[in-house]
Write an enzyme that holds these catalytic residues in place. Structure first.
Site, short mmCIF file in Angstrom:
data_model
loop_
_atom_site.label_atom_id
_atom_site.label_comp_id
_atom_site.label_asym_id
_atom_site.label_seq_id
_atom_site.Cartn_x
_atom_site.Cartn_y
_atom_site.Cartn_z
N MET A 292 -10.49 -5.86 7.08
CA MET A 292 -10.24 -4.48 6.43
C MET A 292 -11.12 -3.50 7.19
O MET A 292 -12.23 -3.92 7.39
CB MET A 292 -10.51 -4.54 4.87
CG MET A 292 -9.60 -5.49 4.13
SD MET A 292 -10.51 -7.18 4.16
CE MET A 292 -11.64 -7.00 3.08
N LYS B 43 0.86 -1.28 0.11
CA LYS B 43 0.02 0.00 0.09
C LYS B 43 0.92 1.27 -0.08
O LYS B 43 1.71 1.28 0.47
CB LYS B 43 -1.01 0.05 1.30
CG LYS B 43 -1.82 -1.46 1.31
CD LYS B 43 -2.41 -1.22 2.89
CE LYS B 43 -3.53 -2.45 3.01
NZ LYS B 43 -4.87 -2.36 2.27
N CYS C 102 -8.60 2.58 2.34
CA CYS C 102 -8.16 1.60 3.17
C CYS C 102 -8.36 2.26 4.43
O CYS C 102 -7.85 3.28 4.94
CB CYS C 102 -6.40 1.63 3.04
SG CYS C 102 -5.79 0.41 4.34
#
Length: 397
Positions: free
Chosen positions: A317, A70, A104
């Site tokens: 998540m 990421k 995210c």
């Protein structure tokens, strides 16, 4: 043969929630990478170490999992009433692709601390001791996140006793508020893109399959674990070591994306790996987490397992947690049914690493459901500061 020195780009390596990534200030990027496009993608791919046919990220900063591949770009706010803009890139591991289609939720926890530490929040608003409220504009989806960042002696406080399942060590708690997290402007512009709390998908190789399709936090396809031969207590090896199971979940993801209007044809799914997510839910049941912790059915409302970038996630998540909170609060969804039905403002769910409590405030207006806010607690920590080195030929002269 001429040699060019590597680019040296100021960066911070941070953990946020159960993820970690490379954080950049927009102004520190090479000029060619300060705007969206091929140059920016090439830079982030090379920094992470993708594409890597070995799937290891040996020659980059990535960790070869969806939780550790990421990048984040932070800049002064472009929207009034906010402190910073936050742009998130999910970097594919084996493909030359950066997915900008979603947020995210885990790394959202690190944006506030990064902003405070890098002087992107007005110093007059940073207390000597207490909580600094950082208003974040999530640029990928056009939403507001409010981070409550603990500060001690004028500096971000990172140590504390808050424990987050999926993270080995305790840290300071950061409360995140996801404001109006539904309706990201895709799939019909509603929290339930089809207008239904439960749809029936025609999934190749599976047949008719019930699903709750929701766009809150991140577009998510929820299915009942029992409908796909699971019980909801699975850990990563049970799914990730089974190519047939992974193919089945990808088929569900594609069918859900089509029904939600996120893609126009199945072939487009390959270029949109980050969204939608697929999760399967089940009523509470005892299990032992991946870290050896016993999770008792009596201590949770339901079990949830979710896939990210084609693999079962080791925890949950953050954005999918928002979707879980919203769906659980609305009677009739598969998530709400798995939790026992009825109205609720919060749930505690079991995931592969343990449990997590999330909450959401929802309302039904003119026959349509909306969620005004979802709340969860995370933590964050700076792992390394300095410069990331990228071969100079990554970018054109």
């Amino acid at each position: 043969m001429s040699h060019r020195p590597q680019l040296r780009i100021p960066a911070t390596y941070m953990r946020g929630g159960t993820s970690k990534g490379v954080f950049f200030r927009l102004e520190d990027l090479p000029e060619a990478a300060r705007t969206p496009g091929a140059a920016r993608d090439a830079l982030l791919l090379r920094a992470i170490g993708s594409p890597d046919p070995y799937g290891k990220h040996t020659d980059g900063m990535g960790g070869a999992t969806s939780s550790t591949s990421k990048c984040v770009i932070v800049s002064p706010a472009s929207v009034p009433g906010h402190d910073v803009d936050y742009l998130y890139g999910q970097v594919a591991i084996e493909a030359a692709f950066v997915d900008w289609s979603g947020n995210c939720g885990n790394l959202s926890a690190a944006v506030g601390p990064f902003a405070v530490a890098n002087g992107l929040v007005d110093a007059a608003r940073v207390p000597r001791d207490g909580l600094c409220i950082v208003r974040i504009w999530q640029a990928n989806i056009g939403k507001t996140i409010v981070a409550h960042v603990p500060v001690h002696d004028g500096q971000v406080q990172e140590d504390g006793d808050f424990e987050l399942d999926g993270v080995a060590f305790p840290a300071a708690e950061i409360v995140l508020e996801f404001v109006d997290p539904a309706d990201a402007g895709e799939g019909g512009g509603a929290m339930f893109p089809t207008g239904n709390l439960v749809d029936e998908l025609d999934v190749p190789g599976i047949g008719p399959l019930r699903a709750t399709l929701i766009d809150a936090g991140i577009p998510t396809v929820f299915v009942d674990a029992r409908d796909i031969g699971c019980d909801g207590t699975e850990l990563q090896p049970a799914i990730n070591d089974d190519p047939v199971a992974l193919a089945r979940f990808e088929a569900i993801r594609v069918a859900g994306a089509l029904r939600m209007g996120l893609i126009g044809s199945p072939r487009e799914a390959a270029a949109r790996q980050h969204t939608p997510k697929v999760a399967f839910v089940a009523p509470p049941e005892d299990y032992v987490s991946s870290g050896g912790k016993r999770v008792a059915a009596a201590g949770i409302d339901l079990n949830v397992r979710a896939l990210s970038m084609g693999r079962l996630h080791h925890a949950m998540m953050g954005t999918a947690s928002v979707a879980i909170a919203a769906a659980a609060a609305i009677p009739g969804t598969l998530v709400n049914r798995a939790a026992g039905g009825g109205e609720r403002t919060s749930v505690r769910f079991g995931h592969p690493s343990g449990t997590l409590r999330v909450g959401a405030t929802v309302a039904r207006i003119d026959g349509r459901w909306s969620v005004t806010k979802a709340v969860m607690s995370r933590s964050a920590r700076t792992l390394m500061e300095g410069t990331v080195r990228v071969p100079a030929d990554t970018l054109p002269l």
